[in-house]
Design a protein around this motif. Structure first.
Motif, PDB file in Angstrom:
ATOM      1  N   PRO A  32      22.891 -42.595 -22.503  1.00 19.03           N
ATOM      2  CA  PRO A  32      22.870 -41.933 -23.780  1.00 19.03           C
ATOM      3  C   PRO A  32      21.336 -41.758 -24.403  1.00 19.03           C
ATOM      4  O   PRO A  32      20.610 -42.773 -24.435  1.00 19.03           O
ATOM      5  CB  PRO A  32      23.685 -42.474 -24.663  1.00 19.03           C
ATOM      6  N   ALA A  35      20.124 -37.999 -31.191  1.00 14.06           N
ATOM      7  CA  ALA A  35      20.672 -36.745 -31.645  1.00 14.06           C
ATOM      8  C   ALA A  35      19.480 -36.332 -32.776  1.00 14.06           C
ATOM      9  O   ALA A  35      18.976 -37.163 -33.569  1.00 14.06           O
ATOM     10  CB  ALA A  35      21.910 -36.960 -32.733  1.00 14.06           C
ATOM     11  N   THR A  57      21.779 -32.740 -29.453  1.00 15.46           N
ATOM     12  CA  THR A  57      21.756 -34.153 -28.602  1.00 15.46           C
ATOM     13  C   THR A  57      21.123 -34.097 -27.184  1.00 15.46           C
ATOM     14  O   THR A  57      20.880 -33.064 -26.665  1.00 15.46           O
ATOM     15  CB  THR A  57      23.350 -34.260 -28.480  1.00 15.46           C
ATOM     16  N   THR A  58      20.626 -35.167 -26.901  1.00 10.87           N
ATOM     17  CA  THR A  58      19.853 -35.430 -25.504  1.00 10.87           C
ATOM     18  C   THR A  58      20.333 -36.383 -24.916  1.00 10.87           C
ATOM     19  O   THR A  58      21.201 -37.137 -25.043  1.00 10.87           O
ATOM     20  CB  THR A  58      18.452 -35.665 -25.935  1.00 10.87           C
ATOM     21  N   VAL A  59      19.967 -36.369 -23.466  1.00 11.24           N
ATOM     22  CA  VAL A  59      20.338 -37.275 -22.583  1.00 11.24           C
ATOM     23  C   VAL A  59      18.872 -38.084 -22.148  1.00 11.24           C
ATOM     24  O   VAL A  59      17.979 -37.223 -21.631  1.00 11.24           O
ATOM     25  CB  VAL A  59      21.036 -36.942 -21.359  1.00 11.24           C
ATOM     26  N   THR A 261      26.292 -29.392 -28.421  1.00 13.94           N
ATOM     27  CA  THR A 261      25.470 -28.867 -27.237  1.00 13.94           C
ATOM     28  C   THR A 261      26.148 -27.785 -26.470  1.00 13.94           C
ATOM     29  O   THR A 261      27.106 -27.322 -27.034  1.00 13.94           O
ATOM     30  CB  THR A 261      25.494 -29.983 -26.037  1.00 13.94           C
ATOM     31  N   GLN A 278      27.367 -38.743 -22.567  1.00 15.69           N
ATOM     32  CA  GLN A 278      26.266 -39.380 -23.286  1.00 15.69           C
ATOM     33  C   GLN A 278      25.898 -38.767 -24.470  1.00 15.69           C
ATOM     34  O   GLN A 278      25.332 -39.547 -25.236  1.00 15.69           O
ATOM     35  CB  GLN A 278      25.081 -39.473 -22.133  1.00 15.69           C
ATOM     36  N   LYS A 279      26.028 -37.544 -24.724  1.00 12.12           N
ATOM     37  CA  LYS A 279      25.892 -36.743 -25.937  1.00 12.12           C
ATOM     38  C   LYS A 279      26.741 -37.067 -26.983  1.00 12.12           C
ATOM     39  O   LYS A 279      26.326 -37.321 -28.148  1.00 12.12           O
ATOM     40  CB  LYS A 279      25.542 -35.397 -25.757  1.00 12.12           C
TER      41      LYS A 279
END
Length: 348
Positions: A32, A35, A57-59, A261, A278-279
């Motif tokens: 994860p 954000a 949101t990112t991974v 996303t 994860q997001k």
């Protein structure tokens, strides 16, 4: 004497741990990410303010050393992927990073285009050339071109799209030569490159590169995006919503923190992304009350080969239930569908 021995053992162990931490396995680990609020990232000249917040949101992803591999083996929502599932064949780390940054740039252009069309605001493209993403090691271009080069002309001819470029080169034959004009580090170069058959496609000849359109979108009002090192196309939907929200007076956030996303195409279609679970976790930790998830359609052929594969929305909803969040997951297929949902929200 015992203390000296203990110190030596500790020093050896420390050196061993440090040394092995720099030894990377042929795997990537994802976990994860975070954000990011879009207000500081996206700026529309003289744009309207909002009461709430859109968030991308990112991974987190990195090459796996032995310790990261072991930790990910036991932790839920940390995943291990072989290198070949992340990078294209023959793709180096540098080429992968360049491809991700170019995908992000294309995603930004699509997001701006979609938002400006929806807001009925003027825009146009300035075409700059062909952006070299990858160079195949066994092909002629390997000795001349590098990832990141921008091809501006072939045989003195300029093109308006990568499709025109591909069509022109595709009409050539094996051992034909083309004059390639390109820019590297702000310096223009001209080289003659022979054409060769692709090893995997002997009926097709080419330079041996994968490419993307390199173009800038020009808008009125002006839009600036400060994405730093965020790569990939998955923020497209949220970029388009933030830009549209700043272009138009009614506040789509209605005072809520809204994460999401999904890729965005020129026609507003929202596409599937990786790392949706994860997001969801990243958005929940950031306090999002709604999460916009791609409701992608999986074809029967793909489903047949991957019977356990689910849409991003289905996976996101299951993850939200699993972590016990109050955040509501909303299925989204298009930009227009996202707008309609946001317009239906009551003011907070």
């Amino acid at each position: 004497m015992k203390n000296r021995t203990l110190i030596r053992i500790m020093v050896v162990m420390t050196v061993f741990i440090v040394a092995t931490s720099f030894y990377y396995l042929p795997y990537y680990v994802t976990k994860p990410g975070s954000a990011h609020e879009l207000d500081p990232i996206v700026k529309v000249e003289d744009g309207f303010d909002d009461k709430g917040e859109f968030m991308l949101t990112t991974v987190r992803m990195g090459k796996a050393n032995i310790y990261a591999y072991l930790i990910a083996s036991f932790k839920k929502y940390e995943y291990i992927y072989p290198v070949e599932e992340i990078r294209n064949p023959h793709e180096s780390d540098e080429e992968y990073n360049l491809r991700q940054l170019q995908l992000m740039e294309n995603s930004q252009n699509h997001a701006i285009e979609v938002a400006f069309k929806a807001a009925n605001k003027p825009y146009h493209y300035n075409y700059k050339g062909i952006y070299v993403l990858n160079v195949y090691p066994e092909m002629p271009a390997a000795d001349i071109l590098k990832p990141g080069d921008r091809i501006t002309a072939i045989d003195g001819q300029e093109f308006e799209s990568s499709e025109e470029f591909i069509q022109y080169v595709g009409k050539k034959e094996k051992d034909d030569k083309v004059e390639v004009k390109f820019i590297r580090n702000d310096k223009e170069k001209i080289e003659t490159v022979p054409l060769k058959e692709f090893p995997e496609m002997p009926d097709k000849v080419g330079l041996g590169i994968s490419l993307s359109d390199d173009k800038d979108i020009v808008t009125d009002p002006e839009v600036s995006l400060d994405t730093e090192e965020i790569g990939g196309p998955s923020a497209g939907l949220m970029f388009s919503l933030e830009i549209y929200n700043q272009l138009t007076k009614p506040d789509l956030t209605k005072g809520y923190p809204i994460a999401g996303t999904g890729t965005i195409s020129e026609d507003g279609e929202v596409g599937r992304i990786g790392g949706i679970e994860q997001k969801i976790i990243a958005a929940d930790k950031a306090g999002a009350e709604y999460f916009l998830a791609p409701d992608d359609t999986i074809s029967e052929e793909i489903k047949k080969n991957n019977p356990e594969l689910e849409s991003n929305y289905s996976t996101a909803k299951k993850t939200a239930e699993d972590i016990g969040t109050d955040m509501k997951v909303i299925p989204i297929k298009t930009f227009d569908e996202a707008i309609k949902f946001l317009q239906s929200l009551p003011e907070k």
